[in-house]
Design an enzyme around this catalytic site. Structure first.
Site, PDB file in Angstrom:
ATOM      1  N   GLN A 171      -4.429 -17.014   0.287  1.00  0.00           N
ATOM      2  CA  GLN A 171      -4.170 -17.585   1.575  1.00  0.00           C
ATOM      3  C   GLN A 171      -4.440 -16.487   2.630  1.00  0.00           C
ATOM      4  O   GLN A 171      -4.759 -16.937   3.742  1.00  0.00           O
ATOM      5  CB  GLN A 171      -2.565 -18.225   1.774  1.00  0.00           C
ATOM      6  CG  GLN A 171      -2.386 -18.892   3.018  1.00  0.00           C
ATOM      7  CD  GLN A 171      -1.293 -19.796   3.052  1.00  0.00           C
ATOM      8  OE1 GLN A 171      -1.045 -20.564   2.382  1.00  0.00           O
ATOM      9  NE2 GLN A 171      -0.001 -19.342   3.771  1.00  0.00           N
ATOM     10  N   GLU A 172      -3.714 -15.233   2.238  1.00  0.00           N
ATOM     11  CA  GLU A 172      -3.998 -14.003   3.278  1.00  0.00           C
ATOM     12  C   GLU A 172      -5.743 -13.989   3.445  1.00  0.00           C
ATOM     13  O   GLU A 172      -5.867 -13.762   4.660  1.00  0.00           O
ATOM     14  CB  GLU A 172      -3.485 -12.819   2.525  1.00  0.00           C
ATOM     15  CG  GLU A 172      -3.731 -11.522   3.461  1.00  0.00           C
ATOM     16  CD  GLU A 172      -2.979 -10.462   2.971  1.00  0.00           C
ATOM     17  OE1 GLU A 172      -2.169 -10.563   2.102  1.00  0.00           O
ATOM     18  OE2 GLU A 172      -3.300  -9.483   3.784  1.00  0.00           O
ATOM     19  N   THR A 215       0.937  -1.281   0.200  1.00  0.00           N
ATOM     20  CA  THR A 215       0.057  -0.051   0.113  1.00  0.00           C
ATOM     21  C   THR A 215       0.851   1.249   0.037  1.00  0.00           C
ATOM     22  O   THR A 215       1.821   1.318   0.891  1.00  0.00           O
ATOM     23  CB  THR A 215      -1.061   0.137   1.171  1.00  0.00           C
ATOM     24  OG1 THR A 215      -1.608  -1.358   1.147  1.00  0.00           O
ATOM     25  CG2 THR A 215      -2.032   1.350   1.384  1.00  0.00           C
ATOM     26  N   GLY A 272      -0.847   6.885  -1.973  1.00  0.00           N
ATOM     27  CA  GLY A 272      -2.068   7.144  -3.046  1.00  0.00           C
ATOM     28  C   GLY A 272      -3.154   6.226  -3.185  1.00  0.00           C
ATOM     29  O   GLY A 272      -4.070   6.374  -4.058  1.00  0.00           O
TER      30      GLY A 272
HETATM   31  C1  FAD Z   1      -4.275  -1.852  10.370  1.00  0.00           C
HETATM   32  C2  FAD Z   1      -3.974  -2.070   9.051  1.00  0.00           C
HETATM   33  C3  FAD Z   1      -2.684  -2.803   8.605  1.00  0.00           C
HETATM   34  C4  FAD Z   1      -2.525  -3.047   7.119  1.00  0.00           C
HETATM   35  N1  FAD Z   1      -1.151  -3.712   6.982  1.00  0.00           N
HETATM   36  C5  FAD Z   1      -0.630  -3.531   5.627  1.00  0.00           C
HETATM   37  C6  FAD Z   1       0.519  -4.097   5.408  1.00  0.00           C
HETATM   38  O1  FAD Z   1       0.956  -4.826   6.096  1.00  0.00           O
HETATM   39  N2  FAD Z   1       1.054  -3.996   4.135  1.00  0.00           N
HETATM   40  C7  FAD Z   1       0.298  -3.146   3.093  1.00  0.00           C
HETATM   41  O2  FAD Z   1       0.912  -3.281   1.902  1.00  0.00           O
HETATM   42  N3  FAD Z   1      -0.902  -2.717   3.310  1.00  0.00           N
HETATM   43  C8  FAD Z   1      -1.291  -2.824   4.695  1.00  0.00           C
HETATM   44  N4  FAD Z   1      -2.583  -2.183   4.822  1.00  0.00           N
HETATM   45  C9  FAD Z   1      -3.362  -1.347   3.926  1.00  0.00           C
HETATM   46  C10 FAD Z   1      -4.508  -2.115   3.501  1.00  0.00           C
HETATM   47  O3  FAD Z   1      -4.159  -3.288   2.790  1.00  0.00           O
HETATM   48  C11 FAD Z   1      -5.275  -1.124   2.627  1.00  0.00           C
HETATM   49  O4  FAD Z   1      -5.635  -0.097   3.398  1.00  0.00           O
HETATM   50  C12 FAD Z   1      -6.391  -1.703   1.710  1.00  0.00           C
HETATM   51  O5  FAD Z   1      -5.806  -2.271   0.758  1.00  0.00           O
HETATM   52  C13 FAD Z   1      -7.412  -0.599   1.170  1.00  0.00           C
HETATM   53  O6  FAD Z   1      -6.389   0.399   0.417  1.00  0.00           O
HETATM   54  P1  FAD Z   1      -6.676   1.836   0.922  1.00  0.00           P
HETATM   55  O7  FAD Z   1      -6.703   2.112   2.449  1.00  0.00           O
HETATM   56  O8  FAD Z   1      -5.539   2.778   0.120  1.00  0.00           O
HETATM   57  O9  FAD Z   1      -8.096   2.301   0.330  1.00  0.00           O
HETATM   58  P2  FAD Z   1      -8.502   2.744  -0.994  1.00  0.00           P
HETATM   59  O10 FAD Z   1      -7.823   1.895  -2.220  1.00  0.00           O
HETATM   60  O11 FAD Z   1      -8.458   4.128  -1.220  1.00  0.00           O
HETATM   61  O12 FAD Z   1     -10.018   2.167  -1.116  1.00  0.00           O
HETATM   62  C14 FAD Z   1     -10.797   2.943  -0.146  1.00  0.00           C
HETATM   63  C15 FAD Z   1     -12.337   2.547  -0.365  1.00  0.00           C
HETATM   64  O13 FAD Z   1     -12.710   2.637  -1.346  1.00  0.00           O
HETATM   65  C16 FAD Z   1     -13.680   1.562  -1.937  1.00  0.00           C
HETATM   66  N5  FAD Z   1     -12.981   0.749  -3.058  1.00  0.00           N
HETATM   67  C17 FAD Z   1     -11.828   0.671  -3.434  1.00  0.00           C
HETATM   68  N6  FAD Z   1     -11.698  -0.126  -4.615  1.00  0.00           N
HETATM   69  C18 FAD Z   1     -12.938  -0.649  -4.951  1.00  0.00           C
HETATM   70  C19 FAD Z   1     -13.285  -1.494  -6.070  1.00  0.00           C
HETATM   71  N7  FAD Z   1     -12.649  -1.904  -6.898  1.00  0.00           N
HETATM   72  N8  FAD Z   1     -14.647  -1.472  -5.829  1.00  0.00           N
HETATM   73  C20 FAD Z   1     -15.654  -0.923  -4.981  1.00  0.00           C
HETATM   74  N9  FAD Z   1     -15.219  -0.080  -4.202  1.00  0.00           N
HETATM   75  C21 FAD Z   1     -13.897   0.084  -3.896  1.00  0.00           C
HETATM   76  C22 FAD Z   1     -13.551   0.635  -0.810  1.00  0.00           C
HETATM   77  O14 FAD Z   1     -14.861   0.979   0.026  1.00  0.00           O
HETATM   78  C23 FAD Z   1     -12.382   1.012   0.056  1.00  0.00           C
HETATM   79  O15 FAD Z   1     -12.288   0.756   1.440  1.00  0.00           O
HETATM   80  C24 FAD Z   1      -3.103  -2.229   6.131  1.00  0.00           C
HETATM   81  C25 FAD Z   1      -4.061  -1.253   6.587  1.00  0.00           C
HETATM   82  C26 FAD Z   1      -4.476  -1.236   7.894  1.00  0.00           C
HETATM   83  C27 FAD Z   1      -5.574  -0.074   8.326  1.00  0.00           C
END
Ligand code: FAD
Length: 379
Positions: A243-244, A128, A131
């Site tokens: 798996q995740e 992640t 952006g």
């Molecule tokens: C506690 C915690 C631990 C984490 N650990 C890790 C880690 O170890 N490594 C890592 O890389 N990331 C990690 N993450 C990040 C996590 O994987 C992301 O928060 C998640 O993938 C969503 O990405 P974003 O937050 O950028 O949300 P965005 O991509 O901005 O999305 C926001 C919202 O938009 C909507 N949305 C997005 N795409 C779609 C779609 N295709 N269709 C419909 N609606 C959609 C959903 O409602 C989504 O929740 C962690 C996050 C948290 C909060």
């Protein structure tokens, strides 16, 4: 009657017993200190390694437990049954280490896995970016090849184990013009020049999870740190994400069973209007619903776990498991908080901790909307 679980063997159950004892003895008493420190102490990582509770499914020859995913599953379940919050053991052992085991060369596996299995090297995964996280192919962190090195520039956020990690599996663009076909996975040691940790993020829950921002400013790593083939990273991620997502479903099922017990104990003790809260018909109905959900969830998750042990779990099925498990847990948790009254909103009570800790399961591992999208593609 509870579901009779047939998915585990005797050796799995033996590991479950030792995991249960370990979490009760070594982790439950430390939870408060971890919450205050904002991370799990290194000594507990090393103890978990010594007890064989890290990397249970990594082969013996690299220092792992030599088991299968069933061994990982019992450890994971016991973590959540004990109510441990914010420990990154499963992420390290069952989400990141398997990439190295599957994609690494013999030399990479021999070099990296032994200290990962002992807990001396803690892993994180950097997908992640500030952006965006859902759209992995839009990643902007680049790795440009210069001779025998990759030069990495970019930033990651929300990285679990981020403050503790010694090595990060980093998602980088090695061919920025090629979209999903330009992504590679590169292992980056955190003692490399140009690597910097940013803030430890203050979250709603899981205070002991060291979720952090990471920065890469001309970080040079040898090309030998590339995992698998260059530009194949997106496909590797999609395969391992199944798996995740099963892991998330497994812990949601275990958590629901524990929290139902916690709530039953509370409502049978708490009194209102001259009777216990349990005596209200509404309470019985809500908890009967929660029990039915817990049994149905357990049945579904064990089925998918069995499929995974037979190497048959598909990306589509894993999305179903993750979506249903986390939405079910969330719905039941909200009802169970309600039955606790005001105490359900105070962090001294396990139900409030769980409410804060598990909310994120509908977002991590791919937001549930992304799960719905994956499922809908096959309808
Ligand atoms: C506690 C915690 C631990 C984490 N650990 C890790 C880690 O170890 N490594 C890592 O890389 N990331 C990690 N993450 C990040 C996590 O994987 C992301 O928060 C998640 O993938 C969503 O990405 P974003 O937050 O950028 O949300 P965005 O991509 O901005 O999305 C926001 C919202 O938009 C909507 N949305 C997005 N795409 C779609 C779609 N295709 N269709 C419909 N609606 C959609 C959903 O409602 C989504 O929740 C962690 C996050 C948290 C909060």
């Amino acid at each position: 009657m509870d579901v009779i679980r047939t998915v585990f063997r005797e050796d799995h159950e033996m590991l479950r017993d030792s995991a249960r004892r370990f979490f009760e003895r070594e982790c439950v008493p430390r939870q408060c200190a971890w919450d205050q420190a904002g991370r799990v102490d290194r000594e507990t990582w090393l103890k978990a390694g010594r007890e064989g509770l890290l990397c249970a499914a990594i082969p013996f020859e690299y220092g792992g437990g030599g088991g299968d995913f069933g061994h990982s599953a019992v450890i994971l379940e016991e973590t959540h049954r004990a109510g441990i919050s914010g420990a990154g053991f499963s992420l390290h052992s069952d989400i990141i280490a398997p990439y190295i085991n599957r994609l690494g060369t013999e030399a990479q596996k021999q070099k990296w896995l032994p200290s990962i299995c002992t807990g001396e090297t803690i892993l994180a995964v950097g997908i992640t970016e500030p952006g965006g996280g859902s759209d992995v192919k839009a990643a902007r962190t680049t790795a440009v090849r210069e001779g025998d090195e990759y030069v990495i520039n970019g930033s990651k956020t929300f990285i679990s184990n981020g403050m503790s990690a010694d090595m990060i599996m980093l998602v980088c663009k090695t061919d920025p013009a090629a979209g999903s076909k330009g992504i590679s996975l590169i292992m980056v040691e955190t003692n490399r020049e140009g690597f910097r940790r940013g803030r430890k993020l203050q979250k709603v829950g899981q205070p002991a999870a060291d979720t952090a921002e990471l920065f890469f400013d001309n970080v040079r790593v040898p090309v030998g740190n590339l995992l698998g083939e260059p530009n194949h990273g997106f496909g590797y991620l999609m395969q391992e994400l199944a798996q995740e997502r099963l892991i998330i479903a497994l812990y949601a099922a275990a958590a629901l069973e524990r929290l139902l017990g916690v709530t039953l104990e509370y409502v049978k003790d708490r009194r209102a209007f001259g009777q216990t809260v349990w005596d209200f018909q509404n309470t019985k109905f809500k908890l009967a619903d929660a029990k039915a959900h817990a049994v149905a969830l357990r049945t579904m998750v064990d089925y998918y776990l069995g499929e995974h042990l037979r190497r048959k779990l598909t990306v589509h099925e894993a999305a179903i498991a993750k979506l249903h498990a986390t939405e079910t847990l969330w719905k039941c948790l909200d009802d169970m908080v309600q039955l606790h009254g005001g105490y359900g909103y105070t962090l001294e009570y396990p139900i409030a901790r769980a409410f804060a800790d598990y909310r994120v399961s509908r977002v991590v591992g791919g937001a549930n909307e992304v799960m719905r999208d994956l499922i809908a593609r096959k309808l």
